[in-house]
Design a protein around this motif. Structure first.
Motif, short mmCIF file in Angstrom:
data_model
loop_
_atom_site.label_atom_id
_atom_site.label_comp_id
_atom_site.label_asym_id
_atom_site.label_seq_id
_atom_site.Cartn_x
_atom_site.Cartn_y
_atom_site.Cartn_z
N VAL A 343 5.42 21.55 -4.59
CA VAL A 343 4.62 20.53 -5.27
C VAL A 343 3.32 21.14 -5.79
O VAL A 343 2.54 21.70 -5.02
N THR A 344 3.08 21.03 -7.09
CA THR A 344 1.84 21.52 -7.71
C THR A 344 1.42 20.57 -8.83
O THR A 344 2.26 19.93 -9.44
N PRO A 345 0.13 20.44 -9.17
CA PRO A 345 -1.02 20.97 -8.42
C PRO A 345 -1.20 20.33 -7.05
O PRO A 345 -1.83 20.89 -6.17
N GLY A 346 -0.64 19.14 -6.85
CA GLY A 346 -0.76 18.46 -5.57
C GLY A 346 -0.27 17.04 -5.68
O GLY A 346 -0.08 16.50 -6.78
N LEU A 347 -0.04 16.42 -4.54
CA LEU A 347 0.39 15.02 -4.52
C LEU A 347 -0.67 14.13 -5.15
O LEU A 347 -1.87 14.33 -4.96
N HIS A 348 -0.23 13.15 -5.92
CA HIS A 348 -1.07 12.17 -6.60
C HIS A 348 -1.81 12.75 -7.82
O HIS A 348 -2.57 12.03 -8.45
N HIS A 349 -1.59 14.01 -8.13
CA HIS A 349 -2.14 14.55 -9.36
C HIS A 349 -1.31 14.00 -10.52
O HIS A 349 -0.07 13.98 -10.44
N PRO A 350 -1.94 13.54 -11.61
CA PRO A 350 -1.17 12.92 -12.69
C PRO A 350 -0.13 13.83 -13.32
O PRO A 350 0.85 13.36 -13.90
N LYS A 351 -0.30 15.14 -13.16
CA LYS A 351 0.65 16.10 -13.73
C LYS A 351 1.51 16.77 -12.64
O LYS A 351 2.04 17.85 -12.84
N MET A 352 1.65 16.10 -11.50
CA MET A 352 2.38 16.69 -10.38
C MET A 352 3.83 17.02 -10.78
O MET A 352 4.51 16.23 -11.43
#
Length: 383
Positions: A343-352
């Motif tokens: 998972v990138t950039p991270g959980l809950h990031h709009p571009k996950m």
């Protein structure tokens, strides 16, 4: 019992269009109407009889005969967030992947349905992001017959390497409070005639910092929103609304934070001679991982991908509504699979984003864990 008929490649080909549909059609909490309809149609086409609810989204389906004793729960809602300048529903927490894993496990278990020693329940839960769905499913009795309940969650690279799998996720507890300060407005030149709601809120903030928690425990409580005053600068504001975010690694520490918060509210209200009203908008329980369930999950991971890809248990400060099931039903034996999928950039990031190739593997692990748990339950009853 072994999962042999569907190869991982065949399963991946079945699941790819399912994931793409779910990913491209996200719906926020309690509005998962089309998602529920899609899942129902898919399951019916596979010969199952999914059960929906009259007054809410979500569903569950049973595989095998008899009363289900083991189960798997997936979340189905998306976040509401700003993406490229526009607010919309967005699957940035991986629930599209979790649903795909659940459906993959169902396809695998379908091949063994006639020979299952009991029934397995797959739960598609709404409103995980609002920490409300698990509570309502508990109230509806959906998990009453279960002895084991498993979950799964995609993990960021900072917690799990891509292609590794953890047998337990130790999420923390969270509480969200909202409240209102009822002070008294006054002229800016005569502040002594009023009660400044902003000053009251500042006293609350100062009080929160004085809540003592053992330094060996991970915890925080802080004001995250405050609204007070109008357009006039020369008026002492009499009312204010506020939000509080509390986090703790254990349920016991969260209880200590809650008690401390209540004392601060009472003390500040007494100091200023006013009322401060508040309510708990969300309560996410900390993980209470069962050793037997964890060992079953570990055995399933090793059986599917080998010992070298079985990672240690993950301790994470994030919260998960899944753990409310055990919080409400302490006898329920639970654990969550940590799905290492980059998972990138991270959980809950709009571009996950994450590696979708890990979803069929996750489905095989979950299906194997359900089989192992079912065999253990049936073995207990026979003895």
């Amino acid at each position: 019992m072994e999962l042999k008929k569907l190869t991982e490649q065949q399963l991946a080909e079945r699941l790819q269009p399912i994931f793409e549909h779910l990913h491209q059609n996200p719906e926020e909490s309690w509005k998962e109407v089309e998602t529920t309809a899609y899942l129902v149609k898919l399951l019916q086409e596979e010969g199952f009889q999914p059960q929906t609810f009259e007054n809410m989204t979500g569903l569950y389906v049973d595989i095998g005969k008899g009363t289900p004793k083991v189960g798997f729960r997936t979340d189905i809602d998306a976040l509401w967030q700003e993406v490229d300048g526009t607010f919309r529903a967005n699957h940035s927490c991986g629930h599209d992947g979790h649903m795909t894993v659940a459906l993959g496990a169902i396809l695998l278990l379908k091949e063994l349905e006639a020979t299952l020693p009991g029934a397995i329940r797959i739960i598609f839960q709404p409103a995980e992001e609002k920490a409300q769905g698990a509570k309502l499913l508990v109230e509806k009795g959906v998990v009453d017959s279960l002895q084991f309940l498993f979950g799964a969650h995609v993990r960021p690279l900072i917690e799990l390497q891509d292609g590794t799998y953890a047998p337990a996720l130790h999420h923390g507890a969270a509480k969200h409070f909202t409240g209102k300060v009822d002070g008294m407005e006054a002229h800016g030149a005569r502040p002594e005639q009023g009660v400044n709601a902003i000053e009251v809120a500042a006293a609350l903030i100062d009080g929160l910092k004085r809540i003592w928690i053992s330094p060996t425990e991970s915890a925080s409580i802080k004001m995250t929103q405050i609204q007070a005053g109008g357009t006039a600068i020369n008026i002492i504001p009499g009312s204010a609304t506020f939000s509080i975010d509390a986090r703790a690694q254990t349920n016991e520490t969260m209880e200590a934070l809650t008690n401390g918060f209540e004392k601060v509210v009472k003390a500040v209200g007494t100091l200023y001679g006013i009322s401060i009203d508040y309510q708990v908008d969300a309560h996410i329980a900390a993980a209470q991982v069962d050793d037997t369930a964890k060992n079953i999950m570990k055995q399933a991971i090793i059986g599917v991908v080998g010992n070298e890809k079985c990672a240690p248990e993950v301790v994470t400060p994030g919260g998960e509504d899944f753990h409310f099931y055990t919080y409400s039903k302490p006898q329920l034996q639970t654990t969550m699979l940590g799905l290492g999928c980059g998972v990138t950039p991270g959980l809950h990031h709009p571009k996950m984003t994450f590696n979708q190739k890990r979803l069929p593997t996750g489905a095989k692990i979950i299906a194997q864990a359900l089989l192992l748990a079912l065999q253990q339950v049936e073995g207990r009853e026979e003895s």
